[in-house]
Motif scaffolding. Sequence first.
Motif, mmCIF file in Angstrom:
data_model
loop_
_atom_site.group_PDB
_atom_site.id
_atom_site.type_symbol
_atom_site.label_atom_id
_atom_site.label_comp_id
_atom_site.label_asym_id
_atom_site.label_seq_id
_atom_site.Cartn_x
_atom_site.Cartn_y
_atom_site.Cartn_z
ATOM 1 N N VAL A 1 -5.738 67.699 9.505
ATOM 2 C CA VAL A 1 -5.101 66.664 8.454
ATOM 3 C C VAL A 1 -3.908 66.530 10.038
ATOM 4 C CG1 VAL A 1 -3.096 66.504 6.540
ATOM 5 C CG2 VAL A 1 -5.608 67.222 6.076
ATOM 6 N N GLY A 2 -3.271 66.230 10.887
ATOM 7 C CA GLY A 2 -2.377 66.643 11.572
ATOM 8 C C GLY A 2 -2.319 66.856 12.510
ATOM 9 N N THR A 3 -1.508 68.071 12.710
ATOM 10 C CA THR A 3 -2.273 68.768 13.700
ATOM 11 C C THR A 3 -2.008 70.235 12.511
ATOM 12 O OG1 THR A 3 0.348 69.167 13.619
ATOM 13 C CG2 THR A 3 -0.281 68.075 15.389
ATOM 14 N N TYR A 4 -2.833 70.478 11.466
ATOM 15 C CA TYR A 4 -3.068 71.382 10.802
ATOM 16 C C TYR A 4 -4.903 71.216 10.187
ATOM 17 C CZ TYR A 4 1.819 71.712 10.439
ATOM 18 O OH TYR A 4 3.562 72.059 10.450
ATOM 19 N N ILE A 5 -5.081 72.734 10.040
ATOM 20 C CA ILE A 5 -6.469 72.377 8.917
ATOM 21 C C ILE A 5 -6.244 73.078 7.462
ATOM 22 C CG2 ILE A 5 -8.602 73.518 9.124
ATOM 23 C CD1 ILE A 5 -8.989 73.151 12.018
ATOM 24 N N VAL A 6 -6.356 72.171 6.736
ATOM 25 C CA VAL A 6 -6.449 72.828 4.970
ATOM 26 C C VAL A 6 -7.852 72.958 4.926
ATOM 27 C CG1 VAL A 6 -6.319 71.836 2.736
ATOM 28 C CG2 VAL A 6 -4.792 70.562 4.729
ATOM 29 N N ASP A 7 -7.987 74.513 4.116
ATOM 30 C CA ASP A 7 -9.007 75.140 4.147
ATOM 31 C C ASP A 7 -8.873 75.859 2.095
ATOM 32 O OD1 ASP A 7 -10.462 76.969 4.054
ATOM 33 O OD2 ASP A 7 -10.727 77.630 6.096
ATOM 34 N N HIS B 1 -5.491 77.163 1.915
ATOM 35 C CA HIS B 1 -4.501 77.830 2.901
ATOM 36 C C HIS B 1 -4.479 76.563 3.539
ATOM 37 C CE1 HIS B 1 -5.386 81.690 0.913
ATOM 38 N NE2 HIS B 1 -4.561 82.110 1.647
ATOM 39 N N ILE B 2 -2.865 76.503 4.442
ATOM 40 C CA ILE B 2 -2.850 75.135 5.217
ATOM 41 C C ILE B 2 -2.058 75.744 6.480
ATOM 42 C CG2 ILE B 2 -1.340 73.284 6.150
ATOM 43 C CD1 ILE B 2 -1.292 72.643 2.916
ATOM 44 N N TYR B 3 -3.501 75.533 8.017
ATOM 45 C CA TYR B 3 -3.531 76.352 8.877
ATOM 46 C C TYR B 3 -2.394 75.900 10.606
ATOM 47 C CZ TYR B 3 -5.845 79.713 7.004
ATOM 48 O OH TYR B 3 -6.739 81.188 6.171
ATOM 49 N N PRO B 4 -1.610 76.173 10.621
ATOM 50 C CA PRO B 4 -1.202 74.797 11.935
ATOM 51 C C PRO B 4 -2.645 75.168 13.111
ATOM 52 C CG PRO B 4 0.282 77.041 12.534
ATOM 53 C CD PRO B 4 -0.773 76.928 10.779
ATOM 54 N N ILE B 5 -2.319 74.196 13.988
ATOM 55 C CA ILE B 5 -3.248 74.190 14.745
ATOM 56 C C ILE B 5 -2.007 74.244 16.589
ATOM 57 C CG2 ILE B 5 -4.639 72.798 16.364
ATOM 58 C CD1 ILE B 5 -5.921 71.636 13.904
ATOM 59 N N GLY C 1 2.400 73.449 22.554
ATOM 60 C CA GLY C 1 2.258 72.055 23.558
ATOM 61 C C GLY C 1 2.563 70.876 22.723
ATOM 62 N N SER C 2 2.422 69.793 22.316
ATOM 63 C CA SER C 2 2.752 68.265 21.889
ATOM 64 C C SER C 2 1.209 68.426 21.416
ATOM 65 C CB SER C 2 3.620 67.216 22.525
ATOM 66 O OG SER C 2 2.536 66.936 23.296
ATOM 67 N N ILE C 3 0.802 68.082 21.286
ATOM 68 C CA ILE C 3 -0.370 67.160 20.521
ATOM 69 C C ILE C 3 -0.350 66.315 19.112
ATOM 70 C CG2 ILE C 3 -2.151 69.535 20.905
ATOM 71 C CD1 ILE C 3 -1.928 69.906 18.101
ATOM 72 N N ARG C 4 -1.357 65.054 19.739
ATOM 73 C CA ARG C 4 -0.600 63.823 18.703
ATOM 74 C C ARG C 4 -2.087 63.743 18.770
ATOM 75 N NH1 ARG C 4 -0.111 58.961 20.748
ATOM 76 N NH2 ARG C 4 0.885 58.270 19.514
ATOM 77 N N GLU C 5 -2.728 62.349 17.413
ATOM 78 C CA GLU C 5 -3.999 62.253 16.920
ATOM 79 C C GLU C 5 -4.904 62.436 17.933
ATOM 80 O OE1 GLU C 5 -3.771 58.727 19.799
ATOM 81 O OE2 GLU C 5 -2.454 57.631 17.601
ATOM 82 N N ARG D 1 -3.722 81.018 12.156
ATOM 83 C CA ARG D 1 -3.388 80.120 13.074
ATOM 84 C C ARG D 1 -4.972 79.614 13.853
ATOM 85 N NH1 ARG D 1 0.248 81.986 17.357
ATOM 86 N NH2 ARG D 1 -0.915 82.016 19.426
ATOM 87 N N TYR D 2 -4.671 78.018 13.889
ATOM 88 C CA TYR D 2 -6.184 77.815 14.759
ATOM 89 C C TYR D 2 -5.462 77.244 16.362
ATOM 90 C CZ TYR D 2 -9.496 77.070 11.308
ATOM 91 O OH TYR D 2 -10.606 77.569 10.510
ATOM 92 N N ASP D 3 -6.212 78.349 17.095
ATOM 93 C CA ASP D 3 -6.094 77.681 18.467
ATOM 94 C C ASP D 3 -7.420 76.679 19.496
ATOM 95 O OD1 ASP D 3 -3.726 79.574 18.164
ATOM 96 O OD2 ASP D 3 -5.299 81.076 18.890
#
Length: 626
Positions: free
Chosen positions: A152-158, A175-179, A192-196, A242-244
């Motif tokens: 979802v966007g720049t996250y992973i919903v788990d 849980h919601i983890y950022p990427i 860095g910036s990540i999109r789409e 987080r997810y790397d």
Amino acid sequence: MLSVKSMTAFAVCALYIRATTAAVPDPPAPEPIEVTELPLPPVATDSCTSELNPRGTGCIGQGMYGDGFQSGSFLPDGNHIVAYVTFAGAPEAPDPVSIYNGSQIILIKTDGTLFANGDSWKCVTCGVPAENGQATTFDYPHAFDDGKRLLVGTYIVDCGDFDLTSVECTPEATHIYPIRWNVTPDGSGAGGSIRELRLHPDNVHLGFNSFDIENGAISQYAYFSRLQFNPAPTTGEPLAPRYDLVNVTRLFSQNDTRPFIVNGDRLVFNEEAITVGELRGFSGRGGEVTYIGYSTESCNIDVYAADLTTGAVRRLTAHPEYVDPVDISPDDQWTVVMDTRGTGRQMFMAGMRGIPPVIDLVAATVASSTRNNYQRRFFEPWLIDRYGDRGTYFGQKINDAGSGVAGSGDINDPEWNGRADPRWSPDGTKIAYWQDLTASPSCGGANPLPCHNSKYPGGRYVRFMLATLTNRVPKVLPKVDPVSDVVPWGTPYVPGSTAGVGRTLPPPGTYTLEGKASGYASVVIVDNTGSSSIKSVAVQYTDYSDDGLHVLNGYENYTRSNPSTTLEVADWFSDITQTGETNATKKTTPDGFHASVDVFQNVFEATGTLTTVIDGEIWLQPANRT
């Protein structure tokens, strides 16, 4: 239903789209398609009252221009899709605080059944405790094949051990983890910036886009990487689970990927060049990456696929109208696109086929931005077989049923605009897509186009649609095996390296581009002062032909300037004649065609005219702001 003029254009376009090998089969016959609307929560313009939603599970806003809305992929069971919505309307007392507010991710039933609470939708992110993580981006939602996680966007919903659809998948279990993408040598900073982001079918890798400033203008690169869960990071931000993104590769090759190769005073167009512009996703079995690439024909923006291992390039579309959103079926045999084909939107600049994409060295921004009028998209969903546009085959319009009357609310109402991204069901029998209704300032007021009221409860401006291919037999496909982290033709990303990796353009000078069948084009390239970006391209065609059937004579001169990073101004002069199997002209008025486009607004403003005439059929540019 397509207009007579659009159908005529299709016949004209057919002259330039031919099967190139006997292995290409005849085009498929049209098939029955049933399109229905998917259920959404009720709409509230003020308070989300018990009358609007007796179960107290929230109300959404109207969604003008789809702001805060997007449909996503199917869950692995094929009976749910994931979607991004925006809850709105203050709840009534005695519940002054509701978990159903703001941007959220929901699941929507596609089979007509209900969740245990009686709703046809379920909010997955509503009420997730702050200590479990919070998302700030929600675009391009996509389900993992385990049924327990979402990109979802720049996250992973788990949801841990529980299926997302189950009653056990509660806010407390979620849980919601950022990427994070590391861009510093020591691993410090926010990344860095990540999109789409797009999830690869192996559910281990993903692709993403990133904007950079290169030569004073916006440049976009696409990347491929592996997802790796980091439960206890010691460097970088945030210092939380987080997810790397690891083993990151820029989808750019420094070896022979230029669309034009300079050989002395000659230019050679390299149709096999891998020119990944905006990444759009992956093929159904994961062997290819899909993207918007450098045009094969002038001003004709298409989508392409490149094999992740070999780099072999496949042109997925060839119609002269604009295409962008794309999804390839799970078995790799079909493509669904959102395309302006049939609307005539781009024909004034791309309708004459077979013009080599020389001015596209500077004209690509304007060619790709005129597809919209601000937030109004002219996209329609189209189904195309694996072998693409050919002969008189340009695919099948998915939402062709209905009156076609603007404002009718029918399935094919042209005021309902297709948005990104259409998605295939896992068994290949359904396609989910979404639309929004044209609104001011893209209609009404100073705009000559009339606005139409929504016919949906609460005046809803968005709708999520389900197209069922009723004659198809569901397929059960094996799980996609993980692909390699290595993209042999790509460039491994080194944290801390500069954005630009050497996209090279032909240097200023005068060149000759030889026709494959006859004639030549004299090309003059001029650079911006103090910049390595090209300012102007002038082309003179003399009996130029690549197929021996269509011959070009005349000239085209295109100059661009960038008053700001996102604003591009074009000065365009054209007088091209095509003879042979097609008699056509592409001409500007004597004072030229002058357009300005902001790449983040897509509002079309122009003076002068550019007109294409094909066998007597006239294609004019859109009026300003329409």
